[in-house]
Structures are given as structure tokens and as C-alpha cells.
Design an enzyme around this catalytic site. Structure first.
Site, PDB file in Angstrom:
ATOM      1  CB  CYS A  31      -7.317 -44.660 -24.424  1.00  0.00           C
ATOM      2  SG  CYS A  31      -7.758 -43.082 -25.020  1.00  0.00           S
ATOM      3  CE1 TYR A 168      -6.345 -37.061 -32.316  1.00  0.00           C
ATOM      4  CE2 TYR A 168      -6.197 -36.361 -30.035  1.00  0.00           C
ATOM      5  CZ  TYR A 168      -6.748 -37.171 -30.999  1.00  0.00           C
ATOM      6  OH  TYR A 168      -7.699 -38.090 -30.644  1.00  0.00           O
ATOM      7  CG  HIS A 171     -10.485 -39.136 -32.084  1.00  0.00           C
ATOM      8  ND1 HIS A 171      -9.165 -39.488 -32.128  1.00  0.00           N
ATOM      9  CD2 HIS A 171     -11.145 -40.128 -32.701  1.00  0.00           C
ATOM     10  CE1 HIS A 171      -9.025 -40.649 -32.747  1.00  0.00           C
ATOM     11  NE2 HIS A 171     -10.225 -41.052 -33.119  1.00  0.00           N
ATOM     12  CG  ASP A 264     -11.331 -43.446 -35.223  1.00  0.00           C
ATOM     13  OD1 ASP A 264     -11.239 -43.961 -36.345  1.00  0.00           O
ATOM     14  OD2 ASP A 264     -10.355 -43.250 -34.487  1.00  0.00           O
TER      15      ASP A 264
END
Ligand code: ADP
Ligand code: SF4
Length: 686
Positions: A31, A168, A171, A264
Site C-alpha cells: 500500500c 492473492y 493477509h 507480515d
């Protein structure tokens, strides 16, 4: 200089399905707070990383459909989202790197505030966090729709020019992972139950993506191999291993990590470089496909050993690529000592969570590449013969002197003390903050290479001595001190108490000895209150923390440290008075008041640490400004304040202030916006 042959292995190409990465440096998706709101800033920021030598540069997460919406990220909802993502891919290609696209559908992790669609999940549940919504159970039509949406987004990504398209499953930010994790998937159909069923959707979406774009794009899977919640979630022993065993050869690349984002992107306060290795090291033995992993890697030797030991094929990095977009180039050019190492503070995460323009403690140009035209490595050469005096060798002064020196100015850096680094030199001795010394160390390494910068230690400057230096420009970077009087956010005015047993974080960092029990009054809410409490416990004190917030170090929710800090306080036995403020201090006790009811109680205490607010150390600045005629006579054209002396704040702000001074030489802000803005084009009203 030619690169050290020991590092040659890092520059071998890696094949990712139909595409080839030029070396092993891989900027994993991250991000940035700019995304689709500031798309050109985002695109240019990514392009600079490609210029800095990364072989693969990825987007942040990209929502595939209106049923997964976040305002802060990018989207490929329809064809109108293609052009700005194509701009990013173009920027990356311009510098010879591959562009990666991380597609996702966030399922229960989003509340869909924009489109107001009911979120979806394998099994109905409340949405993530504390939002007052629920996600509904997906039926077979939903699953088929989701697969089609993913496929369509992949095709759009290919049209935008991406070389790598992600499936994906990390997360907890994606449906593929929610289906895989037993704690989210309690279905009884063919998508639930045993792990083969729970990974069915992941397999199908990988196959769909390969089928749609696999002829020209590498298909990568980002997989969380450990949710760090024990057997109720994904673990490297069970589900994580099973996925690699069964699907290991299906995608073109595995990008593996631990979930959730808090795990993470751990800060250096809680985890060292390479902290993920123990979780992900099993992966490579189960697949022939390239494996990427992260762990805040900044040491090229460590990177080489990861490749040689068969842990990874490519060195993944988000934060190290933010702190130094030119990390690969610096290794390649034989100057690894120039790497501006990430300090693991998560200021970058903190601001992109706001969400706003990415910023970085170490790299003041981060987020400013397009709008201010700042390049992380290049400074415009000096355009005058000014001699510049910088006073104070904290982060602001060091960065100003370094930047001015890089531009070719003649610079004097005067420091009152015997060590450089200012607050960083002090704070890096607090528990968990050792890596923050890198802010000083990198700048000192650079300064030592600049013959036009003279450093004067033990040189406490006064207005008179400043006027004797012959400088034309003066930057006062004398920092800030913590207030002792208790005023700040909660108390508008100083507390009316004696100061015999009141200390500040500065006193503690300078070695003050305290009598316990100790009360820490934290009205600052970033790291300092909790870190000081931790240090005092280590010193053997009984410690209470009093804060008007409902948690210790509340702002660290943005830097992903919040939960670890609450745990740490509990483990250390720090008594917590949450929703309270210190009201009165007596010799052996402190009165605290409930911030909601005003009810008061006394707690035993012999010392109080005020972590409330900071005051600039600006008396030298004011002394200089008090006699401008004398300044003129001495040849001084301008006196400026920078860093904490101008406005106390995080270290990132001080470094930014120093860099900005070096570029603008303290020019006052004018009437116009001093950076480029990207304003949305208005649509027709009807
Ligand atoms: P910042 O974060 O803005 O860089 P710091 O507090 O980290 O500020 O650093 C300020 C530095 O300025 C400290 O190292 C301090 O010793 C130095 N300093 C303060 N006053 C003077 C002075 N009058 N002359 C020279 N150095 C000073
Ligand atoms: Fe690293 Fe801190 Fe910069 Fe983030 S803000 S990249 S954690 S130095």
C-alpha cells in the site's frame, strides 16, 4: 566500482512463467496511500523503484469488482480503471522492470462503504474489525461470479500492460485465503471441510488466471503459510504445507509470508531482519517454481545466504524498497554502504493507513517523486555561493547538511554535544529501538564522503558565535524537549504541582535515576509512553501508565504495533489506568481522574514521567531574530528553523524538514500550492 562478485548471484535472471525478471530483487505489493486517488504520484513512485534496479515492481492490492471496495486502494472494476494502471505499468517498463498486479476480492475484510453491497464470505460472519456489518455466506452462484470477476480483472490487467498477475491468498485480505482457512470456512459443500476442499477455490482461480492471461503474464500466488493463530488457522505444518504440496507447480511463482498484515510487517521493535524465515523456509523444498519472501532484508550478505541456502529465489521487499528505492543499484554498483536501510518503524504503514501520501522516516523523497519532483538519489546542483551553517546534528540537521553537501554547498554543521544523531542517538538506546540508529548512521556515512561539509562537535552556538561564522544562511535544527508541566492534549494549562518528583523522557534518556513506584502519564499516544514504561520495568521499577485513551500508545494502531504493545504492557506487569489523566501530584501519591466522569482516585507513586507534549528548543533562533541588523551586518541573509525546533513531531518529519531545507534553502512558502495536484475531471451532472 564494480560490484563484489560475492553478490553476483543476486543479479541472475529468474524466469516467471512466460516472463523473465532481470535479477532477484522483487518489490512485493504494498500500500502507499496514494493509489487511485493520486494515480500519477503512485505510478511515478513505482517507476523510480524500477529505475533503482528492482526487477519486479508490483501494485498494491487491486479490487476486482464493486462487491469489494476500499476507497484507498486501486481497482479494476471496469475498463475505466485501465488507463491509470497502464501508466504505472509504463513507468515500470520504462526502466526495464516487470510490473506485477495484485488482484483481490476482500470478502469479509471490507464493509463496502462505497457501493453498499453486502460483503461476502465462505461462511457468514461479522465483517473485520468493529464495523457494524455482517458478511453473508456465498452460494455457488456467488462463487461462479467471483471467478468470472477475477478472470475479467486479470484480462484488464493484461490490457493495462502488466507482466505478472497475482492470485492473492494472504493477509486475510482475500476470499481465496478465507476459503482456505478453517476458521473462516465452515462450509459443508465441496468448498469446505478437508483442506483439499478448502483450497478448491484457490486452485480454480489459479487455473482461471493462467487460462486467461498465462500466455503472456506470469501468474503469482501470494500465500500466507502461517496465520500465527495455531491450529484453528493456516499453519506451515498443516494447511500451508498442503497447499504447496498439492498446488506447488500450478502457478509461476510463490510469494509467501505470514498473516495478518500485523505479522507480515512487524516493526523492528518486535522483530529482527529475517523474522519470517522460520515460517516460510519449507516452501522451496516443495516446488520448482520461484519463491519470493520478505523479512525487512537490507543486508546483501543475508540476501546471498537466503539464495544459497535454498530459502528463497527472489528477495522480496516492501519497506526496504520504500526506504531505498535504489537498493539493488547500490549493490550492483559496488557501494552497498550507501544503502539507506529501513529502520522498521512503520511510519510508512501508519500514513498509508490514514490513508494519505506515503512517507518514510529514512527516505524524505518517498511520495514526493511526482508532486514535488524529488528523486531519491539526485539533487539539483547548487545555484548560489551561499555558505550555510546548520546548527544541531539531529535527524533534521544531519539531513539538511547531507542534502546541501550533495548539492555542492559549503556547509558547516555545528553540534553542541559529543555525539551526532540528536534524539535518534538517545532514543535508539530505549528498548526495541536500536535499529533507529540507522537514521544517524546512514547520514554520517554520507557526510563523511562530502569534503564540502565540516562537522564541528562540542560547539554550542550562541547568536554571537553564529554571526562570527561567516555563514550567509543559517538553519537552526536544535530540536525539542518534552514538557515537564503536564500540559498537552488533555490539560490545556500546566498542572499546578511542584516538580520535585516529575521527570520527562529526556531526563530518563539522559540517565536520571528515579524512585519507584513510577507513574507514566501518556498523553502523547505514539511509542514513547509505552517504551518508557518498558524501560522503567527493565530498570526494576513498579510502573503504572495513565492515559486518557482506551489503550497504551493508541496511535500505533496505524503502525500495526498496537496489539503487541498491549500484550507487552501486560507481560511486563505495567498497571494500566485507561481513560484517566493525572490531576494532582503529591510526594508519595498521584491523583488521577476519569476523563469521562471526573471521578478521582489516588495511586501510590514516588516519580511521575510526563509524556505529554514537546516544546521547540528555539531560544537561539529567537535570539538571532531579535537583532536582524546584526545578522545583516554579519552577512547572514536568512535564518530558518527546521525539524523539531520548528514543529516537534515524528523523526520522519524532522528528516523531511532537513531535506526540504537543503532543496529550498528555507524559502518561505508562497501563496500557491507548492506541489503538483491531480484533480479529478468533472463528469456531467446529468
Ligand atoms: P531534530 O529531530 O529536529 O533533528 P534533535 O533534538 O534530534 O532535533 O537534535 C537537535 C540537536 O541540536 C541535538 O543534538 C542538540 O545537541 C543540538 N543543539 C541544541 N542546541 C544547540 C546549539 N545551541 N548549538 C549547537 N547544537 C545544538
Ligand atoms: Fe522503513 Fe520506517 Fe521507512 Fe517504513 S517508514 S520504510 S519502516 S524506515
Amino acid at each position: 566500482m564494480p560490484r563484489d562478485p560475492h553478490y553476483d548471484i543476486l543479479f541472475e535472471p529468474v524466469t516467471i512463467g512466460p516472463v523473465t525478471a532481470r535479477n532477484r530483487f522483487y518489490q512485493v505489493p504494498h500500500c502507499n496511500g496514494m493509489g487511485r486517488a493520486h494515480p500519477t504520484a503512485m505510478a511515478v513512485m513505482r517507476g523510480i523503484k524500477a529505475e533503482g534496479g528492482w526487477a519486479v515492481v508490483c501494485t498494491e492490492q487491486c479490487d476486482i469488482h464493486v462487491t469489494t471496495d476500499t476507497e484507498r486502494e486501486i481497482r479494476l472494476w471496469d475498463d475505466r480503471d485501465i488507463p491509470y494502471l497502464a501508466r504505472m505499468a509504463d513507468q515500470v517498463h520504462e526502466h526495464g522492470a516487470l510490473a506485477g498486479l495484485e488482484l483481490t476480492h476482500m470478502g469479509y475484510y471490507t464493509s463496502n462503504y462505497i457501493g453498499r453491497e453486502i460483503p461476502m464470505a465462505p461462511t457468514a460472519r461479522p465483517v473485520h474489525g468493529i464495523e457494524p456489518f455482517h458478511a453473508r455466506t456465498m452460494d455457488r452462484t456467488d462463487i461462479a461470479n467471483y471467478r468470472r470477476w477475477h478472470r475479467n480483472a486479470a484480462l484488464r490487467g493484461k490490457r493495462a500492460g502488466f507482466d505478472i498477475v497475482y492470485v492473492y491468498a494472504g493477509h486475510s485480505l482475500s476470499l481465496c485465503m478465507h476459503f482456505l482457512s478453517a476458521r473462516h470456512n465452515q462450509r459443508t459443500d465441496e468448498y469446505g471441510g478437508p483442506v483439499e476442499n478448502r483450497m478448491r477455490l484457490l486452485r480454480e482461480v489459479i487455473e482461471d488466471t493462467k487460462d486467461a492471461v498465462g500466455d503472456t503474464c506470469g501468474v503469482a500466488v501470494r500465500l500466507a503459510v502461517n496465520e500465527l493463530v495455531g491450529p484453528k488457522g493456516i499453519t506451515p505444518e498443516e494447511d500451508g504445507r498442503a497447499v504447496i504440496e498439492m498446488l506447488g507447480e500450478l502457478p509461476d511463482l510463490w510469494d509467501v509470508n505470514v498473516s495478518e498484515w500485523e505479522n507480515d510487517s512487524e516493526t523492528s521493535r518486535f522483530a529482527d531482519e529475517g523474522f519470517q524465515e522460520k515460517h516460510i523456509s519449507f516452501v522451496k523444498s516443495l516446488t520448482s517454481k520461484p519463491v519470493v519472501g520478505v523479512g525487512r532484508y537490507t543486508s546483501p550478505d543475508r540476501m546471498v545466504s537466503l539464495i544459497r541456502n535454498g530459502v528463497l529465489d527472489m528477495i522480496g521487499a516492501a519497506r526496504p524498497s520504500i526506504a531505498d528505492p535504489f537498493l539493488p543499484k547500490k549493490i550492483e554498483e559496488g557501494r552497498p554502504e550507501d544503502i539507506r536501510e529501513c529502520i522498521g518503524c512503520n511510519m510508512c504503514v501508519g500514513v498509508s493507513n490514514q490513508p494519505t501520501y506515503l512517507r518514510c522516516t529514512q527516505n524524505p523523497t518517498q511520495g514526493e517523486e511526482w508532486r514535488r519532483g524529488w528523486h531519491p538519489e539526485v539533487m539539483p546542483p547548487r545555484d548560489s555561493d551561499e555558505r550555510v551553517l546548520v546548527i544541531g546534528a539531529g535527524p533534521a540537521g544531519l539531513e539538511a547538511a547531507r542534502g546541501l553537501g550533495q548539492r555542492g554547498y559549503e556547509v558547516m554543521l555545528a553540534e553542541a554535544g559529543r555525539e551526532t544523531g540528536g534524539r535518534v542517538a538517545r532514543e535508539c538506546r530505549l528498548p526495541g529501538l536500536a535499529a533507529w540508529a540507522r537514521v544517524r548512521d546512514w547520514r554520517m556515512t554520507q557526510l563523511h564522503k562530502l569534503p564540502n561539509v565540516e562537522i564541528y562537535m562540542d560547539s554550542e552556538m550562541t547568536a554571537d558565535s553564529v554571526r562570527e561564522t561567516g555563514a550567509n544562511l543559517v538553519a537552526v535544527a536544535t530540536g525539542a524537549r518534552w514538557r515537564r508541566d503536564g500540559s498537552g492534549r488533555y490539560h490545556d494549562f500546566p498542572l499546578a504541582c511542584g516538580s520535585a518528583n516529575i521527570v520527562t523522557p529526556d531526563d530518563i534518556m539522559e540517565g536520571a535515576t528515579l524512585e519507584g513506584p513510577v507513574v507514566v502519564f501518556d498523553d502523547d499516544h505514539y511509542y514513547m509512553g509505552g517504551v518508557i514504561a518498558e524501560k522503567l520495568v527493565q530498570d526494576g521499577h513498579e510502573v503504572s501508565i495513565v492515559t486518557p485513551e482506551s489503550a497504551v500508545s493508541a496511535w500505533t494502531a496505524y503502525t500495526l504495533e498496537y496489539e503487541r504493545i498491549q500484550t507487552r504492557m501486560r507481560e511486563l506487569g505495567v498497571a494500566r489506568h485507561l481513560g484517566f489523566a493525572v490531576k494532582n501530584i503529591e510526594w508519595s501519591r498521584v491523583e488521577i481522574e476519569d476523563v469521562y466522569t471526573g471521578d478521582c482516585q489516588w495511586i501510590a507513586c514516588r516519580s511521575v514521567v510526563m509524556v505529554t507534549a514537546q516544546d521547540p528548543v528555539d531560544d537561539l533562533y529567537h535570539a538571532l531574530m531579535a537583532d536582524e541588523a546584526a545578522n545583516r551586518e554579519a552577512g547572514i541573509r536568512r535564518v530558518s528553523r527546521i525539524g523539531d525546533c520548528y514543529g516537534p513531531g515524528p523523526i520522519a518529519a524532522a528528516v523531511f524538514g532537513g531535506y526540504r531545507y537543503a532543496r529550498e534553502l528555507g524559502e518561505a512558502i508562497g501563496d500557491d500550492v507548492p506541489w503538483k495536484q491531480e484533480i479529478v475531471e468533472l463528469a456531467a451532472v446529468v
